[in-house]
Motif scaffolding. Structure first.
Motif, mmCIF file in Angstrom:
data_model
loop_
_atom_site.group_PDB
_atom_site.id
_atom_site.type_symbol
_atom_site.label_atom_id
_atom_site.label_comp_id
_atom_site.label_asym_id
_atom_site.label_seq_id
_atom_site.Cartn_x
_atom_site.Cartn_y
_atom_site.Cartn_z
ATOM 1 N N PHE A 30 9.340 -8.294 -9.721
ATOM 2 C CA PHE A 30 10.155 -7.140 -10.066
ATOM 3 C C PHE A 30 9.315 -6.137 -10.854
ATOM 4 C CE2 PHE A 30 12.905 -10.796 -9.633
ATOM 5 C CZ PHE A 30 13.941 -10.332 -8.834
ATOM 6 N N GLY A 31 9.604 -4.873 -10.683
ATOM 7 C CA GLY A 31 8.858 -3.837 -11.377
ATOM 8 C C GLY A 31 8.727 -2.604 -10.525
ATOM 9 N N GLN A 32 7.502 -2.081 -10.443
ATOM 10 C CA GLN A 32 7.270 -0.845 -9.691
ATOM 11 C C GLN A 32 5.943 -0.939 -8.956
ATOM 12 O OE1 GLN A 32 6.913 2.735 -12.052
ATOM 13 N NE2 GLN A 32 7.692 4.024 -10.398
ATOM 14 N N LEU A 33 5.935 -0.461 -7.731
ATOM 15 C CA LEU A 33 4.726 -0.387 -6.915
ATOM 16 C C LEU A 33 4.475 1.060 -6.552
ATOM 17 C CD1 LEU A 33 2.463 -1.694 -5.167
ATOM 18 C CD2 LEU A 33 4.143 -1.866 -3.318
ATOM 19 N N VAL A 34 3.303 1.572 -6.955
ATOM 20 C CA VAL A 34 2.914 2.952 -6.646
ATOM 21 C C VAL A 34 1.822 2.894 -5.584
ATOM 22 C CG1 VAL A 34 2.017 5.114 -7.559
ATOM 23 C CG2 VAL A 34 3.484 3.675 -8.986
ATOM 24 N N PRO A 35 2.114 3.305 -4.342
ATOM 25 C CA PRO A 35 1.176 3.091 -3.243
ATOM 26 C C PRO A 35 0.014 4.077 -3.188
ATOM 27 C CG PRO A 35 3.163 4.147 -2.438
ATOM 28 C CD PRO A 35 3.405 3.837 -3.890
ATOM 29 N N GLU A 36 -0.025 5.095 -4.050
ATOM 30 C CA GLU A 36 -1.073 6.110 -3.956
ATOM 31 C C GLU A 36 -2.474 5.531 -4.125
ATOM 32 O OE1 GLU A 36 1.777 6.565 -5.317
ATOM 33 O OE2 GLU A 36 2.580 8.376 -4.371
ATOM 34 N N THR A 37 -2.595 4.447 -4.866
ATOM 35 C CA THR A 37 -3.914 3.840 -5.108
ATOM 36 C C THR A 37 -4.151 2.620 -4.230
ATOM 37 O OG1 THR A 37 -3.004 2.474 -6.899
ATOM 38 C CG2 THR A 37 -3.875 4.636 -7.503
ATOM 39 N N ALA A 38 -3.419 2.493 -3.131
ATOM 40 C CA ALA A 38 -3.470 1.290 -2.311
ATOM 41 C C ALA A 38 -4.815 1.115 -1.624
ATOM 42 C CB ALA A 38 -2.358 1.331 -1.261
ATOM 43 N N ALA A 39 -5.288 -0.138 -1.607
ATOM 44 C CA ALA A 39 -6.463 -0.480 -0.808
ATOM 45 C C ALA A 39 -6.065 -0.734 0.638
ATOM 46 C CB ALA A 39 -7.135 -1.730 -1.384
ATOM 47 N N ILE A 40 -4.797 -1.058 0.862
ATOM 48 C CA ILE A 40 -4.263 -1.317 2.191
ATOM 49 C C ILE A 40 -2.975 -0.523 2.352
ATOM 50 C CG2 ILE A 40 -3.274 -3.080 3.732
ATOM 51 C CD1 ILE A 40 -4.994 -5.149 2.311
ATOM 52 N N ARG A 41 -2.828 0.134 3.456
ATOM 53 C CA ARG A 41 -1.590 0.863 3.733
ATOM 54 C C ARG A 41 -0.578 -0.084 4.353
ATOM 55 N NH1 ARG A 41 -2.565 6.178 7.045
ATOM 56 N NH2 ARG A 41 -0.333 6.331 6.543
ATOM 57 N N ALA A 42 0.669 0.001 3.852
ATOM 58 C CA ALA A 42 1.714 -0.879 4.346
ATOM 59 C C ALA A 42 1.981 -0.670 5.833
ATOM 60 C CB ALA A 42 2.997 -0.659 3.548
ATOM 61 N N GLU A 43 1.667 0.512 6.355
ATOM 62 C CA GLU A 43 1.864 0.785 7.774
ATOM 63 C C GLU A 43 0.830 0.065 8.637
ATOM 64 O OE1 GLU A 43 1.392 3.060 5.497
ATOM 65 O OE2 GLU A 43 3.343 4.074 5.246
ATOM 66 N N GLU A 44 -0.283 -0.355 8.019
ATOM 67 C CA GLU A 44 -1.372 -0.960 8.775
ATOM 68 C C GLU A 44 -1.398 -2.484 8.674
ATOM 69 O OE1 GLU A 44 -4.721 0.912 7.030
ATOM 70 O OE2 GLU A 44 -4.401 2.851 8.021
ATOM 71 N N GLU B 1 7.254 -10.395 2.241
ATOM 72 C CA GLU B 1 7.681 -9.050 2.614
ATOM 73 C C GLU B 1 7.736 -8.156 1.378
ATOM 74 O OE1 GLU B 1 11.674 -6.938 4.486
ATOM 75 O OE2 GLU B 1 11.220 -9.026 4.982
ATOM 76 N N LEU B 2 7.328 -6.898 1.542
ATOM 77 C CA LEU B 2 7.544 -5.889 0.520
ATOM 78 C C LEU B 2 8.982 -5.411 0.633
ATOM 79 C CD1 LEU B 2 4.280 -3.758 0.908
ATOM 80 C CD2 LEU B 2 4.826 -5.342 -0.950
ATOM 81 N N THR B 3 9.730 -5.464 -0.460
ATOM 82 C CA THR B 3 11.160 -5.123 -0.398
ATOM 83 C C THR B 3 11.585 -4.349 -1.625
ATOM 84 O OG1 THR B 3 11.776 -7.220 -1.432
ATOM 85 C CG2 THR B 3 11.710 -7.170 0.967
ATOM 86 N N GLU B 4 10.837 -3.335 -1.997
ATOM 87 C CA GLU B 4 11.201 -2.568 -3.185
ATOM 88 C C GLU B 4 12.590 -1.986 -3.008
ATOM 89 O OE1 GLU B 4 9.342 0.773 -6.210
ATOM 90 O OE2 GLU B 4 8.432 0.421 -4.252
ATOM 91 N N LEU C 232 0.086 -8.307 -3.808
ATOM 92 C CA LEU C 232 0.862 -7.094 -4.046
ATOM 93 C C LEU C 232 -0.025 -5.929 -4.465
ATOM 94 C CD1 LEU C 232 3.967 -8.515 -5.967
ATOM 95 C CD2 LEU C 232 3.954 -7.555 -3.651
ATOM 96 N N ARG C 233 -1.041 -6.199 -5.275
ATOM 97 C CA ARG C 233 -1.884 -5.139 -5.809
ATOM 98 C C ARG C 233 -2.817 -4.538 -4.762
ATOM 99 N NH1 ARG C 233 -1.210 -4.882 -11.316
ATOM 100 N NH2 ARG C 233 -0.045 -6.667 -12.160
ATOM 101 N N ARG C 234 -2.914 -5.139 -3.600
ATOM 102 C CA ARG C 234 -3.650 -4.524 -2.501
ATOM 103 C C ARG C 234 -2.888 -3.343 -1.911
ATOM 104 N NH1 ARG C 234 -8.804 -5.448 -2.311
ATOM 105 N NH2 ARG C 234 -8.913 -5.433 -0.028
ATOM 106 N N PHE C 235 -1.579 -3.289 -2.214
ATOM 107 C CA PHE C 235 -0.739 -2.223 -1.664
ATOM 108 C C PHE C 235 -0.504 -1.083 -2.652
ATOM 109 C CE2 PHE C 235 0.237 -5.961 0.852
ATOM 110 C CZ PHE C 235 0.255 -5.453 2.149
ATOM 111 N N GLY C 236 -1.141 -1.144 -3.825
ATOM 112 C CA GLY C 236 -0.994 -0.067 -4.786
ATOM 113 C C GLY C 236 -0.990 -0.577 -6.217
ATOM 114 N N HIS C 237 -0.728 0.338 -7.137
ATOM 115 C CA HIS C 237 -0.670 -0.016 -8.558
ATOM 116 C C HIS C 237 0.659 -0.688 -8.865
ATOM 117 C CE1 HIS C 237 -1.304 0.191 -12.880
ATOM 118 N NE2 HIS C 237 -0.082 0.699 -12.992
#
Length: 269
Positions: A10-24, A57-60, A120-125
């Protein structure tokens, strides 16, 4: 049936700094790769592993701020003699052995929690506010206190990194032995961890039965009281380690518990 662990972050995921895009790429493949490179799991047909990945699964969600979940099944690499011989029908003779998990579910929690957080941290901060573990079909024949206490030098032991958190449990795990559980946990208080007394737990921090659970476990109801704890640092492995110690201590009091849920929420920024 082998135990199943259901981990939620639980918390917050900010994808702007992602090493991997969730679409990929998805969380399932990233978690699996992380577990394999660390030797925690394997796709080899005859693996030496701690667990097998079942779902991730990512489920924010704006309703409960859940970032994602992962479901893992314990390995069944051991064989033990059956303790019971239930007659099924005339002439039935059950096998004298059964398969069982060689590692207690609590024994994998620190590694599984850290693997989850790393993925999780591969997908952002990630700003981690809390984690919950729900364990199903536990085999409580193994205790892991000695293993949990053997690697404490891994954590940083400086006052600046210590973090206060709230531990919430389901009613069945806390039971009518809440004060005894708190007292038993306080016997383990060291420089690395410090369990406090029982305190009320409000609804936002209570355990919740995950909607994606594979079965109906509506008997897992939240307890109104929990425990305060001072962790050595706010890291997923420390959360998993403290959760494992709480569950393992509770099972010494109530060894017949088979399903449980524990949620840890950070209360100090």
């Amino acid at each position: 049936m082998a135990p199943t662990l259901f981990l939620e972050a639980f918390g917050q995921l900010v994808p702007e700094t992602a090493a991997i895009r969730a679409e990929e790429e998805d969380l399932y493949s990233v978690f699996r790769a992380r577990a394999e490179v660390m030797g925690w799991s394997s796709t080899d047909p005859h693996p030496t592993r701690l667990w097998g990945l079942e779902e991730a699964e990512l489920t924010e969600s704006s309703t409960n701020a859940r970032i994602g979940f992962v479901q893992i099944g314990m390995s069944e690499d051991g064989i033990e003699a059956r303790r019971e011989w239930p007659p099924e029908h005339s002439g039935f003779a059950p096998l004298p052995y059964r398969r069982r998990s060689t590692i207690a579910p609590t024994g994998v929690l620190p590694a599984a929690s850290q693997c989850f957080d790393d993925a999780l941290r591969r997908f952002g901060h990630v700003t981690l506010a809390g984690m919950q573990v729900t364990i199903l079909d536990m085999d409580n024949s193994a205790r892991v206190h000695s293993d949990l206490l053997s690697g404490l030098n891994w954590f940083r032991l400086t006052p600046a990194t210590r973090t206060t958190a709230l531990i919430a449990l389901d009613h069945g795990l806390l039971g009518d032995h809440a004060n005894l559980l708190a007292a038993n946990l306080q016997q383990w208080n060291l420089d690395v961890v410090s369990f406090g007394p029982l305190i009320p737990v409000q609804e936002p921090h209570q355990i919740r039965v995950p909607s994606a659970m594979p079965h109906d476990f509506s008997n897992l109801t939240p307890a109104n009281h929990g425990l305060s704890v001072i962790l050595p640092e706010w890291q997923a492995s420390a959360v998993g380690w403290a959760t494992a110690l709480v569950i393992d201590t509770a099972l010494e009091i109530m060894p017949d518990v088979r399903n449980c849920a524990v949620r840890v929420t950070r209360t100090q920024a």
